[in-house]
Design an enzyme around this catalytic site. Structure first.
Site, PDB file in Angstrom:
ATOM      1  N   ARG A  93       0.815  -1.221   0.000  1.00  0.00           N
ATOM      2  CA  ARG A  93       0.000   0.000   0.000  1.00  0.00           C
ATOM      3  C   ARG A  93       0.846   1.268   0.000  1.00  0.00           C
ATOM      4  O   ARG A  93       0.366   2.347   0.295  1.00  0.00           O
ATOM      5  CB  ARG A  93      -0.903   0.017   1.214  1.00  0.00           C
ATOM      6  CG  ARG A  93      -0.131  -0.130   2.517  1.00  0.00           C
ATOM      7  CD  ARG A  93      -0.958   0.345   3.634  1.00  0.00           C
ATOM      8  NE  ARG A  93      -0.413  -0.092   4.901  1.00  0.00           N
ATOM      9  CZ  ARG A  93      -0.982   0.200   6.043  1.00  0.00           C
ATOM     10  NH1 ARG A  93      -2.081   0.888   6.068  1.00  0.00           N
ATOM     11  NH2 ARG A  93      -0.446  -0.210   7.161  1.00  0.00           N
ATOM     12  N   LYS A 113       2.605   6.510   1.448  1.00  0.00           N
ATOM     13  CA  LYS A 113       1.980   5.357   2.118  1.00  0.00           C
ATOM     14  C   LYS A 113       0.465   5.509   2.032  1.00  0.00           C
ATOM     15  O   LYS A 113      -0.072   6.554   2.408  1.00  0.00           O
ATOM     16  CB  LYS A 113       2.432   5.314   3.575  1.00  0.00           C
ATOM     17  CG  LYS A 113       2.016   4.064   4.324  1.00  0.00           C
ATOM     18  CD  LYS A 113       2.851   3.924   5.578  1.00  0.00           C
ATOM     19  CE  LYS A 113       2.444   2.729   6.420  1.00  0.00           C
ATOM     20  NZ  LYS A 113       3.320   2.588   7.581  1.00  0.00           N
ATOM     21  N   ASP A 125      -6.530  -3.523   0.854  1.00  0.00           N
ATOM     22  CA  ASP A 125      -7.110  -2.538  -0.058  1.00  0.00           C
ATOM     23  C   ASP A 125      -6.105  -1.482  -0.529  1.00  0.00           C
ATOM     24  O   ASP A 125      -6.456  -0.574  -1.277  1.00  0.00           O
ATOM     25  CB  ASP A 125      -8.314  -1.841   0.608  1.00  0.00           C
ATOM     26  CG  ASP A 125      -7.932  -1.130   1.902  1.00  0.00           C
ATOM     27  OD1 ASP A 125      -6.726  -1.066   2.222  1.00  0.00           O
ATOM     28  OD2 ASP A 125      -8.844  -0.641   2.595  1.00  0.00           O
ATOM     29  N   GLY A 126      -4.877  -1.591  -0.046  1.00  0.00           N
ATOM     30  CA  GLY A 126      -3.858  -0.643  -0.490  1.00  0.00           C
ATOM     31  C   GLY A 126      -3.943   0.722   0.171  1.00  0.00           C
ATOM     32  O   GLY A 126      -3.225   1.644  -0.205  1.00  0.00           O
ATOM     33  N   ARG A 176       6.300   9.786   3.368  1.00  0.00           N
ATOM     34  CA  ARG A 176       7.406   9.351   4.230  1.00  0.00           C
ATOM     35  C   ARG A 176       8.727   9.637   3.532  1.00  0.00           C
ATOM     36  O   ARG A 176       8.863   9.372   2.330  1.00  0.00           O
ATOM     37  CB  ARG A 176       7.270   7.855   4.522  1.00  0.00           C
ATOM     38  CG  ARG A 176       8.405   7.325   5.383  1.00  0.00           C
ATOM     39  CD  ARG A 176       8.060   6.007   6.013  1.00  0.00           C
ATOM     40  NE  ARG A 176       7.978   4.945   5.018  1.00  0.00           N
ATOM     41  CZ  ARG A 176       7.461   3.741   5.276  1.00  0.00           C
ATOM     42  NH1 ARG A 176       6.969   3.456   6.463  1.00  0.00           N
ATOM     43  NH2 ARG A 176       7.422   2.828   4.342  1.00  0.00           N
ATOM     44  N   ARG A 183      14.812  -2.729   3.664  1.00  0.00           N
ATOM     45  CA  ARG A 183      14.587  -3.302   4.999  1.00  0.00           C
ATOM     46  C   ARG A 183      15.418  -4.574   5.138  1.00  0.00           C
ATOM     47  O   ARG A 183      15.868  -5.127   4.137  1.00  0.00           O
ATOM     48  CB  ARG A 183      13.105  -3.704   5.132  1.00  0.00           C
ATOM     49  CG  ARG A 183      12.146  -2.600   4.814  1.00  0.00           C
ATOM     50  CD  ARG A 183      10.985  -3.110   3.944  1.00  0.00           C
ATOM     51  NE  ARG A 183      10.166  -1.988   3.478  1.00  0.00           N
ATOM     52  CZ  ARG A 183       9.098  -1.531   4.109  1.00  0.00           C
ATOM     53  NH1 ARG A 183       8.666  -2.144   5.184  1.00  0.00           N
ATOM     54  NH2 ARG A 183       8.446  -0.503   3.646  1.00  0.00           N
ATOM     55  N   ASP A 252      10.623  -7.093   8.364  1.00  0.00           N
ATOM     56  CA  ASP A 252      10.245  -6.242   7.226  1.00  0.00           C
ATOM     57  C   ASP A 252      10.035  -4.797   7.670  1.00  0.00           C
ATOM     58  O   ASP A 252       9.892  -3.912   6.834  1.00  0.00           O
ATOM     59  CB  ASP A 252       8.975  -6.775   6.541  1.00  0.00           C
ATOM     60  CG  ASP A 252       7.841  -7.003   7.527  1.00  0.00           C
ATOM     61  OD1 ASP A 252       8.015  -7.809   8.450  1.00  0.00           O
ATOM     62  OD2 ASP A 252       6.785  -6.363   7.375  1.00  0.00           O
ATOM     63  N   ASN A 253      10.006  -4.577   8.965  1.00  0.00           N
ATOM     64  CA  ASN A 253       9.853  -3.208   9.474  1.00  0.00           C
ATOM     65  C   ASN A 253      11.162  -2.658  10.029  1.00  0.00           C
ATOM     66  O   ASN A 253      11.163  -1.618  10.679  1.00  0.00           O
ATOM     67  CB  ASN A 253       8.779  -3.162  10.566  1.00  0.00           C
ATOM     68  CG  ASN A 253       7.389  -3.454  10.007  1.00  0.00           C
ATOM     69  OD1 ASN A 253       7.148  -3.275   8.816  1.00  0.00           O
ATOM     70  ND2 ASN A 253       6.492  -3.909  10.852  1.00  0.00           N
ATOM     71  N   ASP A 262       8.491   2.253   9.887  1.00  0.00           N
ATOM     72  CA  ASP A 262       7.226   1.528   9.764  1.00  0.00           C
ATOM     73  C   ASP A 262       6.457   1.489  11.086  1.00  0.00           C
ATOM     74  O   ASP A 262       6.508   0.521  11.834  1.00  0.00           O
ATOM     75  CB  ASP A 262       7.444   0.110   9.231  1.00  0.00           C
ATOM     76  CG  ASP A 262       6.777  -0.021   7.865  1.00  0.00           C
ATOM     77  OD1 ASP A 262       6.343   1.006   7.311  1.00  0.00           O
ATOM     78  OD2 ASP A 262       6.685  -1.147   7.349  1.00  0.00           O
TER      79      ASP A 262
HETATM   80  P1  AMP Z   1       2.663  -3.343   8.087  1.00  0.00           P
HETATM   81  O1  AMP Z   1       1.962  -4.035   9.186  1.00  0.00           O
HETATM   82  O2  AMP Z   1       2.059  -1.987   7.761  1.00  0.00           O
HETATM   83  O3  AMP Z   1       4.135  -3.254   8.285  1.00  0.00           O
HETATM   84  O4  AMP Z   1       2.404  -4.209   6.784  1.00  0.00           O
HETATM   85  C1  AMP Z   1       2.801  -5.549   6.636  1.00  0.00           C
HETATM   86  C2  AMP Z   1       2.540  -5.955   5.200  1.00  0.00           C
HETATM   87  O5  AMP Z   1       1.149  -5.860   4.889  1.00  0.00           O
HETATM   88  C3  AMP Z   1       3.242  -5.089   4.156  1.00  0.00           C
HETATM   89  O6  AMP Z   1       3.547  -5.914   3.074  1.00  0.00           O
HETATM   90  C4  AMP Z   1       2.179  -4.083   3.803  1.00  0.00           C
HETATM   91  O7  AMP Z   1       2.372  -3.513   2.535  1.00  0.00           O
HETATM   92  C5  AMP Z   1       0.928  -4.946   3.829  1.00  0.00           C
HETATM   93  N1  AMP Z   1      -0.278  -4.165   4.114  1.00  0.00           N
HETATM   94  C6  AMP Z   1      -0.638  -3.608   5.301  1.00  0.00           C
HETATM   95  N2  AMP Z   1      -1.819  -2.974   5.189  1.00  0.00           N
HETATM   96  C7  AMP Z   1      -2.226  -3.143   3.911  1.00  0.00           C
HETATM   97  C8  AMP Z   1      -3.375  -2.717   3.165  1.00  0.00           C
HETATM   98  N3  AMP Z   1      -4.354  -2.022   3.731  1.00  0.00           N
HETATM   99  N4  AMP Z   1      -3.436  -3.067   1.869  1.00  0.00           N
HETATM  100  C9  AMP Z   1      -2.460  -3.786   1.301  1.00  0.00           C
HETATM  101  N5  AMP Z   1      -1.377  -4.217   1.924  1.00  0.00           N
HETATM  102  C10 AMP Z   1      -1.253  -3.895   3.220  1.00  0.00           C
HETATM  103 MG    MG Z   2       5.671  -2.811   7.393  1.00  0.00          MG
END
Ligand code: AMP
Ligand code: MG
Length: 487
Positions: A93, A113, A125-126, A176, A183, A252-253, A262
């Protein structure tokens, strides 16, 4: 200063090609409007805050308009989430719009973001909601003002686009800024998919652009890894010293640069609590406040695994072994300063540990304690702070040790001691309830509170007239707020 259309792009990551990221256009959000902008972060792009008020600004950072030289891309990565390897994550997203080269000669990634779906969105949903976007914005800028390395936030753009989380909310985007969005999980992805050429290409990219000083060392990859370990140790020491709980320390964060990155359900401690868990989905407390230290090392060992094609296991192990001693040295140094100590004594670690135990037992406000300790001479300060402790006799014993310890410091008058302590002990921190209050107003279309809170947090060490209420402990409703993990 530059005009918005004068930014100079140099998209070094995008040029690595399609193995590393996928070209995707941002999907605009409806009726974009500026929620808040950071002058200090925009200055990194040679922009000034007044430009944020121009309609084109909101259009550029909400996906409606794009610079011709931008090359928006979703980066691929994987990572260890709560200890288990997830083979395919990636920007689901967020998009790297491009890299801007500023007048000071620095490159800054522009990452949007909440920019819509990508091939990595899986079921998502991105989008990002206004609530989490404001939280990321405030935390980035507040950490920076505290002197804690972090990605930065240029602005939040709100919209009327509905998104569904536990309830219907509105979509927003955060701009951002970071010098790299690579990462730990970016390297893990190429390691576990056995794409060795790409793994080397990515490692070389990071080495030459971000750890160039290591190129002169006999073993450049090892020198880079050692520097990453050092930076991570220093970063986590700062989190622990200032009571910052990241919440989702998945690999990944974790930024390859050793910056805070993140933001999810993060929190700054109100009451001191070693066991505090800010993420309500973290049932086992894997990422509890005190676990951030061992998890920091665990994450580095996950990165080390991905670097085994370039560095011997013995050398990696030895570098990992530096983490804890480095962490402890930084932490001790920061905590000594918070206590107003300028010299080092062997018993200082014990003095700090005893204080934290007393604070833990009495749920003492972590930030205000240190601020008040510097406000007056040591003996007067401790006599006033005593009432906050249930175990008053225990506190008295600590206070005697502290007064004696201060007496062994090179003589300094109280005015100097206060100035020195106030320069490291913030009066204002981003308490969850303050963020919550600002978010609730913003959700009603009133952005004044977010903007005011951001301003207060920009100079956290300076007492600001009329802003007393921002330095208070949380009211009853604001204690232990459940911060939703959905964002
Ligand atoms: P995060 O928890 O934000 O670090 O996200 C973990 C993973 O989930 C990453 O690959 C993000 O891009 C993906 N992600 C989180 N929220 C969404 C969302 N609403 N739509 C698509 N991908 C998401
Ligand atoms: Mg993340």
């Amino acid at each position: 200063m530059k005009a918005l259309d004068e930014l100079t792009f140099d998209n070094r990551f995008a040029r690595l090609g399609d193995a590393f990221s996928t070209s995707v256009l941002p999907e605009p959000i409806a009726e974009p409007r500026l929620v808040v902008a950071s002058d200090a972060a925009l200055a990194l792009l040679d922009l000034d805050a007044a430009q944020a008020e121009e309609p084109v600004f909101a259009e550029l950072f909400s996906g409606h308009k794009l610079w011709a030289e931008a090359d928006p891309r979703a980066m691929v990565y994987s990572g260890h989430q709560f200890g288990s390897y997830n083979p395919r994550l990636g920007d689901g997203r967020g998009l790297l719009l491009g890299e801007v080269y500023n007048d000071a000669g620095e490159h800054w990634d522009l990452h949007l973001k909440g920019a819509g779906q990508t091939p990595y969105s899986r079921m998502g949903d991105g989008r990002a909601v206004l609530r989490s976007s404001i939280r990321e914005f405030l935390a980035s800028e507040a950490l920076h003002a505290l002197g804690i390395p972090t990605s930065r936030a240029g602005c939040v753009i709100g919209s009327s686009t509905p998104v569904w989380r536990e309830k219907q909310e509105r979509a927003a985007m955060v701009l951002r800024l970071a010098q790299s969005h690579v990462r730990f999980g970016s390297l893990e992805y190429f390691f576990y998919t056995k794409q060795n050429d790409q793994l080397k290409e990515l490692a070389d990219h990071v080495l030459s652009l971000h750890y160039a000083e290591c190129l002169e060392q006999p073993e450049p990859y090892l020198a880079m890894f050692r520097t990453i370990v050092e930076r991570q140790a220093e970063l986590i020491a700062k989190w622990q010293a200032y009571g910052f709980c990241h919440g989702v320390m998945n690999t990944d964060n974790m930024s390859i640069l050793g910056i805070t990155f993140d933001f999810g359900p993060f929190a700054f401690l109100d009451d001191f609590d070693q066991n505090f868990i800010c993420n309500h989905s973290d049932h086992e407390g894997r990422y509890s406040f005190s676990n951030q230290v061992p998890i920091g090392q665990w994450n580095l060992s996950a990165l080390a695994q991905a670097l085994t094609p370039f560095i011997s296991v013995e050398a990696l192990r030895e570098a990992l072994g530096m983490f804890l001693p480095l962490y402890q040295a930084h932490y001790l140094d920061l905590m000594r300063r918070r206590l107003g100590l300028t010299t080092a004594e062997d018993d200082d670690a014990d003095l700090i540990a005893r204080l934290l135990q007393l604070m833990q037992n009495s749920a003492v406000d972590y930030s205000l304690f240190f601020r008040r300790l510097g406000e007056e001479s040591a003996d007067i300060a401790v006599s006033r702070l005593r009432d906050d402790f249930v175990d008053m006799l225990g506190f008295d014993a600590w206070a005697q040790m502290y007064i004696a310890r201060i007496a062994r410091e090179p003589a300094a008058n109280q005015e100097d001691r206060r100035a020195r302590m106030h320069a490291v002990n913030p009066l204002y921190i981003l308490r969850n309830y303050l963020a919550q209050r600002a978010i609730e107003a913003a959700e009603q279309g009133d952005y004044s509170e977010v903007r005011r809170l951001h301003q207060v947090l920009c100079t956290p060490f300076e007492e600001q007239p009329g802003m007393d209420s921002y330095a208070q402990r949380p009211p009853d409703w604001g204690k232990h707020l459940e911060i939703s993990c959905s964002s």
